[in-house]
Design a protein around this motif. Sequence first.
Motif, PDB file in Angstrom:
ATOM      1  N   TRP A  48       0.862  -1.178   0.000  1.00 29.00           N
ATOM      2  CA  TRP A  48       0.000   0.000   0.000  1.00 29.00           C
ATOM      3  C   TRP A  48       0.897   1.225   0.000  1.00 29.00           C
ATOM      4  CZ3 TRP A  48      -5.367  -0.692   0.106  1.00 29.00           C
ATOM      5  CH2 TRP A  48      -5.803  -1.994   0.397  1.00 29.00           C
ATOM      6  N   PHE A  49       0.618   2.144  -0.919  1.00 28.79           N
ATOM      7  CA  PHE A  49       1.421   3.364  -1.039  1.00 28.79           C
ATOM      8  C   PHE A  49       0.540   4.578  -0.760  1.00 28.79           C
ATOM      9  CE2 PHE A  49       3.447   0.760  -4.668  1.00 28.79           C
ATOM     10  CZ  PHE A  49       4.261   0.072  -3.780  1.00 28.79           C
ATOM     11  N   ALA A  50       0.934   5.390   0.212  1.00 27.04           N
ATOM     12  CA  ALA A  50       0.177   6.594   0.553  1.00 27.04           C
ATOM     13  C   ALA A  50       0.722   7.774  -0.235  1.00 27.04           C
ATOM     14  CB  ALA A  50       0.279   6.880   2.052  1.00 27.04           C
ATOM     15  N   SER A  51      -0.177   8.557  -0.814  1.00 23.52           N
ATOM     16  CA  SER A  51       0.254   9.700  -1.611  1.00 23.52           C
ATOM     17  C   SER A  51      -0.345  10.990  -1.068  1.00 23.52           C
ATOM     18  CB  SER A  51      -0.147   9.533  -3.079  1.00 23.52           C
ATOM     19  OG  SER A  51      -1.519   9.832  -3.262  1.00 23.52           O
ATOM     20  N   ILE A  52       0.291  12.083  -1.433  1.00 29.07           N
ATOM     21  CA  ILE A  52      -0.207  13.401  -1.054  1.00 29.07           C
ATOM     22  C   ILE A  52      -0.996  13.975  -2.230  1.00 29.07           C
ATOM     23  CG2 ILE A  52       0.430  15.691  -0.231  1.00 29.07           C
ATOM     24  CD1 ILE A  52       1.059  13.398   1.697  1.00 29.07           C
ATOM     25  N   GLY A  53      -2.305  13.757  -2.217  1.00 25.84           N
ATOM     26  CA  GLY A  53      -3.162  14.319  -3.248  1.00 25.84           C
ATOM     27  C   GLY A  53      -3.829  13.317  -4.166  1.00 25.84           C
ATOM     28  N   SER A  54      -3.319  12.069  -4.170  1.00 24.41           N
ATOM     29  CA  SER A  54      -3.884  11.070  -5.090  1.00 24.41           C
ATOM     30  C   SER A  54      -4.390   9.827  -4.373  1.00 24.41           C
ATOM     31  CB  SER A  54      -2.842  10.662  -6.137  1.00 24.41           C
ATOM     32  OG  SER A  54      -2.482  11.767  -6.948  1.00 24.41           O
ATOM     33  N   GLY A  55      -4.627   9.937  -3.076  1.00 26.53           N
ATOM     34  CA  GLY A  55      -5.160   8.815  -2.333  1.00 26.53           C
ATOM     35  C   GLY A  55      -4.145   7.721  -2.075  1.00 26.53           C
TER      36      GLY A  55
ATOM     37  N   ASN B 298      -6.138   2.101  -7.422  1.00 28.10           N
ATOM     38  CA  ASN B 298      -6.093   3.397  -6.754  1.00 28.10           C
ATOM     39  C   ASN B 298      -7.393   3.641  -5.989  1.00 28.10           C
ATOM     40  OD1 ASN B 298      -6.146   6.863  -7.805  1.00 28.10           O
ATOM     41  ND2 ASN B 298      -5.167   5.994  -6.015  1.00 28.10           N
ATOM     42  N   PHE B 299      -7.272   3.944  -4.682  1.00 31.36           N
ATOM     43  CA  PHE B 299      -8.415   4.298  -3.855  1.00 31.36           C
ATOM     44  C   PHE B 299      -8.338   5.789  -3.544  1.00 31.36           C
ATOM     45  CE2 PHE B 299      -7.648  -0.176  -2.884  1.00 31.36           C
ATOM     46  CZ  PHE B 299      -8.922  -0.727  -2.948  1.00 31.36           C
ATOM     47  N   THR B 300      -9.447   6.490  -3.727  1.00 25.51           N
ATOM     48  CA  THR B 300      -9.493   7.926  -3.461  1.00 25.51           C
ATOM     49  C   THR B 300     -10.743   8.246  -2.633  1.00 25.51           C
ATOM     50  OG1 THR B 300     -10.763   8.537  -5.412  1.00 25.51           O
ATOM     51  CG2 THR B 300      -8.366   8.341  -5.686  1.00 25.51           C
TER      52      THR B 300
ATOM     53  N   ASP C 141      -7.818  12.563   0.050  1.00 24.66           N
ATOM     54  CA  ASP C 141      -6.784  12.086  -0.867  1.00 24.66           C
ATOM     55  C   ASP C 141      -5.382  12.447  -0.390  1.00 24.66           C
ATOM     56  OD1 ASP C 141      -8.646  10.948  -2.566  1.00 24.66           O
ATOM     57  OD2 ASP C 141      -8.858  12.773  -3.773  1.00 24.66           O
ATOM     58  N   GLN C 142      -5.292  13.208   0.710  1.00 20.06           N
ATOM     59  CA  GLN C 142      -4.003  13.536   1.333  1.00 20.06           C
ATOM     60  C   GLN C 142      -3.741  12.499   2.406  1.00 20.06           C
ATOM     61  OE1 GLN C 142      -2.198  16.054   0.188  1.00 20.06           O
ATOM     62  NE2 GLN C 142      -3.411  17.862  -0.189  1.00 20.06           N
ATOM     63  N   VAL C 143      -2.980  11.441   2.072  1.00 15.35           N
ATOM     64  CA  VAL C 143      -2.755  10.321   2.986  1.00 15.35           C
ATOM     65  C   VAL C 143      -1.293  10.312   3.419  1.00 15.35           C
ATOM     66  CG1 VAL C 143      -2.998   7.834   3.320  1.00 15.35           C
ATOM     67  CG2 VAL C 143      -4.524   9.034   1.744  1.00 15.35           C
TER      68      VAL C 143
ATOM     69  N   LYS D  86      -7.910  14.655   7.032  1.00 15.94           N
ATOM     70  CA  LYS D  86      -9.283  14.884   7.474  1.00 15.94           C
ATOM     71  C   LYS D  86      -9.826  13.727   8.296  1.00 15.94           C
ATOM     72  CE  LYS D  86     -10.475  17.867   3.554  1.00 15.94           C
ATOM     73  NZ  LYS D  86     -11.373  18.067   2.387  1.00 15.94           N
ATOM     74  N   GLY D  87      -8.937  13.070   9.038  1.00 19.54           N
ATOM     75  CA  GLY D  87      -9.356  11.964   9.878  1.00 19.54           C
ATOM     76  C   GLY D  87      -8.731  10.653   9.443  1.00 19.54           C
ATOM     77  N   VAL D  88      -9.268   9.558   9.953  1.00 19.50           N
ATOM     78  CA  VAL D  88      -8.719   8.245   9.668  1.00 19.50           C
ATOM     79  C   VAL D  88      -9.773   7.380   8.987  1.00 19.50           C
ATOM     80  CG1 VAL D  88      -9.355   7.321  11.930  1.00 19.50           C
ATOM     81  CG2 VAL D  88      -7.460   6.294  10.672  1.00 19.50           C
ATOM     82  N   SER D  89      -9.322   6.538   8.043  1.00 21.71           N
ATOM     83  CA  SER D  89     -10.210   5.631   7.328  1.00 21.71           C
ATOM     84  C   SER D  89      -9.827   4.191   7.623  1.00 21.71           C
ATOM     85  CB  SER D  89     -10.138   5.877   5.813  1.00 21.71           C
ATOM     86  OG  SER D  89     -10.605   7.161   5.470  1.00 21.71           O
TER      87      SER D  89
END
Length: 290
Positions: free
Chosen positions: A39-46, A57-59, A67-69, A86-89
Amino acid sequence: MASWEGVFRYNGKSFTNVTNKVSSARFFSVLEDKKGNFWFASIGSGVYYYDGKSFRNFTSKDGLSSDQVTTIYEDRSGHIWFGTEKGVSLYNGKSFRNFKMNKGAVPVTNDSVHISVYQQQLPENHPMHNDVNVIVEDKSGKLWFGTRGYARIYDGKTFTVVVNKDGKPFANVRSIIKDRKGNIWLGGYDGLWRYDGRTFTNFTKNFVGYIYEDKEGNILTSSESADKKSWVLSRYAVKSLSNGYPTVTEIANKPMIFGILEDDKCNIWFGSLDGVSAYNGKTITNFKGK
């Protein structure tokens, strides 16, 4: 290795960008789950899921909080948690469930952080309480969340603000780990702290960005230097952690240090603004991009 240029895999000889044909996103963290998927966290692309062959891709359109993960964590049940701005998923393999941190009671005392925004009590509805930096599950199954606001513990029903021995909340916690003894370590603007289940112990007041426990049980940190002009990679000797007088060795000094990891040969890898470096116990080898 997550970077602004993509996610890189190192085989001992060369680096391969595994995401360059899929996304131009800036990546911030990587998790390999219990099944061997990434799993890869991105800044702006989920978030990008990679099974070794294909990507998904999950957004926010799929239910992700934002999408800021910044961080990804797998709990003992195999569920994947994503910390966002904006919180946790929580992802159960089929769908997302989203949580907000700012539902717990906030202590009325001022915290001790030296950054101006933290000098006064943060309002309960401040957005930084939901900007998640790190997630860790403790030995009792409770989840610890470090945020840009205050750190909190989630027992499955309620989020409770974490306070130190003086009753002050831990603000802007960037790293939390559980060591082999089950102790919880927190690093952030209040410095480096250890919680043994009963009491909190402070090891430094300097801002701590990352924490890592090596195979011998030593604690490694990246922290702001005393003069606040650079960052230091330090090692706290395991044999000295219980006597109140830790032996601290400074390994490296960089403008900034991102992430710490030990490989199977006991080399310590750490990222910085100018690339990634490996420390073999004696010397540091620097690897830079083209």
